[in-house]
Design a protein around this motif. Structure first.
Motif, short mmCIF file in Angstrom:
data_model
loop_
_atom_site.label_atom_id
_atom_site.label_comp_id
_atom_site.label_asym_id
_atom_site.label_seq_id
_atom_site.Cartn_x
_atom_site.Cartn_y
_atom_site.Cartn_z
N SER A 10 107.75 21.53 -77.65
CA SER A 10 107.97 20.10 -77.85
C SER A 10 106.67 19.33 -78.05
N GLY A 11 105.53 19.99 -77.86
CA GLY A 11 104.24 19.34 -78.04
C GLY A 11 103.40 19.39 -76.78
N MET A 12 102.55 18.39 -76.62
CA MET A 12 101.64 18.31 -75.49
C MET A 12 102.41 17.95 -74.22
N ILE A 13 102.22 18.72 -73.15
CA ILE A 13 102.93 18.44 -71.90
C ILE A 13 101.99 18.22 -70.71
N GLY A 14 100.69 18.42 -70.89
CA GLY A 14 99.77 18.21 -69.80
C GLY A 14 98.40 18.79 -70.10
N MET A 15 97.54 18.73 -69.10
CA MET A 15 96.21 19.30 -69.25
C MET A 15 95.73 19.80 -67.89
N VAL A 16 95.03 20.92 -67.88
CA VAL A 16 94.47 21.45 -66.64
C VAL A 16 92.96 21.56 -66.78
N PRO A 43 102.78 26.86 -70.93
CA PRO A 43 103.16 26.90 -69.51
C PRO A 43 103.25 28.33 -68.97
N ASP A 44 103.54 29.30 -69.84
CA ASP A 44 103.70 30.69 -69.40
C ASP A 44 102.38 31.47 -69.36
N THR A 45 101.29 30.85 -69.80
CA THR A 45 100.00 31.54 -69.76
C THR A 45 99.60 31.81 -68.31
N LYS A 46 99.16 33.04 -68.04
CA LYS A 46 98.70 33.37 -66.70
C LYS A 46 97.40 32.62 -66.40
N VAL A 47 97.24 32.22 -65.15
CA VAL A 47 96.07 31.43 -64.75
C VAL A 47 94.77 32.17 -65.01
N LEU A 48 94.73 33.47 -64.72
CA LEU A 48 93.51 34.23 -64.95
C LEU A 48 93.16 34.30 -66.44
N LYS A 49 94.17 34.32 -67.30
CA LYS A 49 93.94 34.30 -68.74
C LYS A 49 93.34 32.96 -69.14
N ALA A 50 93.87 31.88 -68.59
CA ALA A 50 93.34 30.55 -68.89
C ALA A 50 91.88 30.44 -68.42
N LYS A 103 101.14 31.09 -62.97
CA LYS A 103 101.11 30.61 -64.35
C LYS A 103 100.64 29.17 -64.40
N ILE A 104 100.31 28.73 -65.61
CA ILE A 104 99.89 27.34 -65.82
C ILE A 104 100.99 26.38 -65.39
N SER A 105 102.24 26.75 -65.59
CA SER A 105 103.35 25.89 -65.18
C SER A 105 103.32 25.63 -63.68
N ASP A 106 102.84 26.59 -62.89
CA ASP A 106 102.74 26.41 -61.44
C ASP A 106 101.71 25.33 -61.11
N ILE A 107 100.61 25.31 -61.87
CA ILE A 107 99.58 24.29 -61.65
C ILE A 107 100.13 22.91 -61.98
N LEU A 108 100.81 22.78 -63.12
CA LEU A 108 101.36 21.49 -63.52
C LEU A 108 102.38 20.99 -62.50
N GLN A 109 103.19 21.91 -61.99
CA GLN A 109 104.18 21.54 -60.99
C GLN A 109 103.51 21.06 -59.71
N ALA A 110 102.44 21.73 -59.32
CA ALA A 110 101.72 21.35 -58.10
C ALA A 110 101.05 19.98 -58.25
N LYS A 111 100.55 19.70 -59.46
CA LYS A 111 99.89 18.41 -59.70
C LYS A 111 100.90 17.27 -59.67
N GLY A 112 102.11 17.54 -60.13
CA GLY A 112 103.14 16.52 -60.14
C GLY A 112 103.01 15.59 -61.32
N LYS A 113 104.09 14.95 -61.68
CA LYS A 113 104.11 14.07 -62.85
C LYS A 113 103.22 12.85 -62.67
N SER A 114 103.05 12.42 -61.43
CA SER A 114 102.26 11.21 -61.19
C SER A 114 100.79 11.50 -60.94
N ALA A 115 100.38 12.78 -61.01
CA ALA A 115 98.99 13.13 -60.72
C ALA A 115 98.06 12.56 -61.78
#
Length: 205
Positions: free
Chosen positions: A171-177, A146-153, A55-67
């Motif tokens: 809550s609004g904008m939480i990141g970008m991939v 965050p729950d969108t599947k990566v292949l869908k994105a 999922k997209i949440s997995d990508i955001l987690q891998a990038k980290g908050k400081s990425a």
């Protein structure tokens, strides 16, 4: 790039089905081993992982908050020059645009493509043009959760010819991939899936 992405989208399920079919129709030498390990249960376990589990949440987690690039922004009143300078400094291709003093309220997005098409090609001044004048406005944005599947994105980005997609939750904008983030996630997932399938065929399950 677009052709390669379409190939991944179109061939991913084909590859998966072909390998699973190979498992189910194993040679006479391997067939007893497959059956002895309860084929239906193990195959179901493989299916549960699937090529589409990330999922997209997995990508955001891998990038980290400081990425760099995970949540970079500018305002509608900033000059295009300053926005492009920020992209260059952080080695990213897009910035989220917010209204002055309202960081959590997304107003749009500005990309390198906007700069090329609306500033360079049209001969406009990047220092005297505001970001709000050339950005893609919020009501025209294509977003994911965050729950969108990566292949869908990936499908959304390919169909709409975009390289960056904002991630929005309640809550609004939480990141970008970026398309690069998505492709890396898909390639990693395919590699892991092939390793699981290979382990199953070799008797690792």
């Amino acid at each position: 790039m677009q052709g390669g992405i379409r190939s991944i989208l179109s061939n991913g399920s084909v590859l998966k089905n072909a390998i699973l079919q190979h498992v189910r129709l194993a040679s006479p030498v391997m067939r007893p081993l497959v059956c002895a390990r309860n084929e239906s249960t193990s195959a179901a376990r493989i299916e549960e992982h699937g090529f589409e589990s990330t999922k997209i949440s997995d990508i955001l987690q891998a990038k980290g908050k400081s990425a760099d690039g995970s949540w970079l922004w500018c305002t509608t009143d900033d000059s295009v020059y300053d926005a492009v300078k920020s992209m260059t400094q952080h080695n990213v291709g897009a910035l989220v645009v917010v209204k002055p003093g309202e960081k959590q309220s997304i107003a749009g997005i500005i990309t390198e493509r906007d700069y090329l098409r609306k500033i360079i090609v049209q001969g406009r001044s990047s220092k005297s043009t505001k970001v709000g004048d050339i950005m893609t406005e919020e009501n025209k944005l294509i977003t994911v959760t965050p729950d969108t599947k990566v292949l869908k994105a990936m499908q959304l980005m390919t169909d709409n010819r975009i390289r960056h997609i904002p991630v929005i939750d309640d809550s609004g904008m939480i990141g970008m991939v970026s398309i690069g983030d998505v492709v890396r996630a898909v390639v990693t997932e395919h590699r892991a899936e092939l390793e699981r399938l290979n382990a199953y065929i070799q008797g690792g399950y």
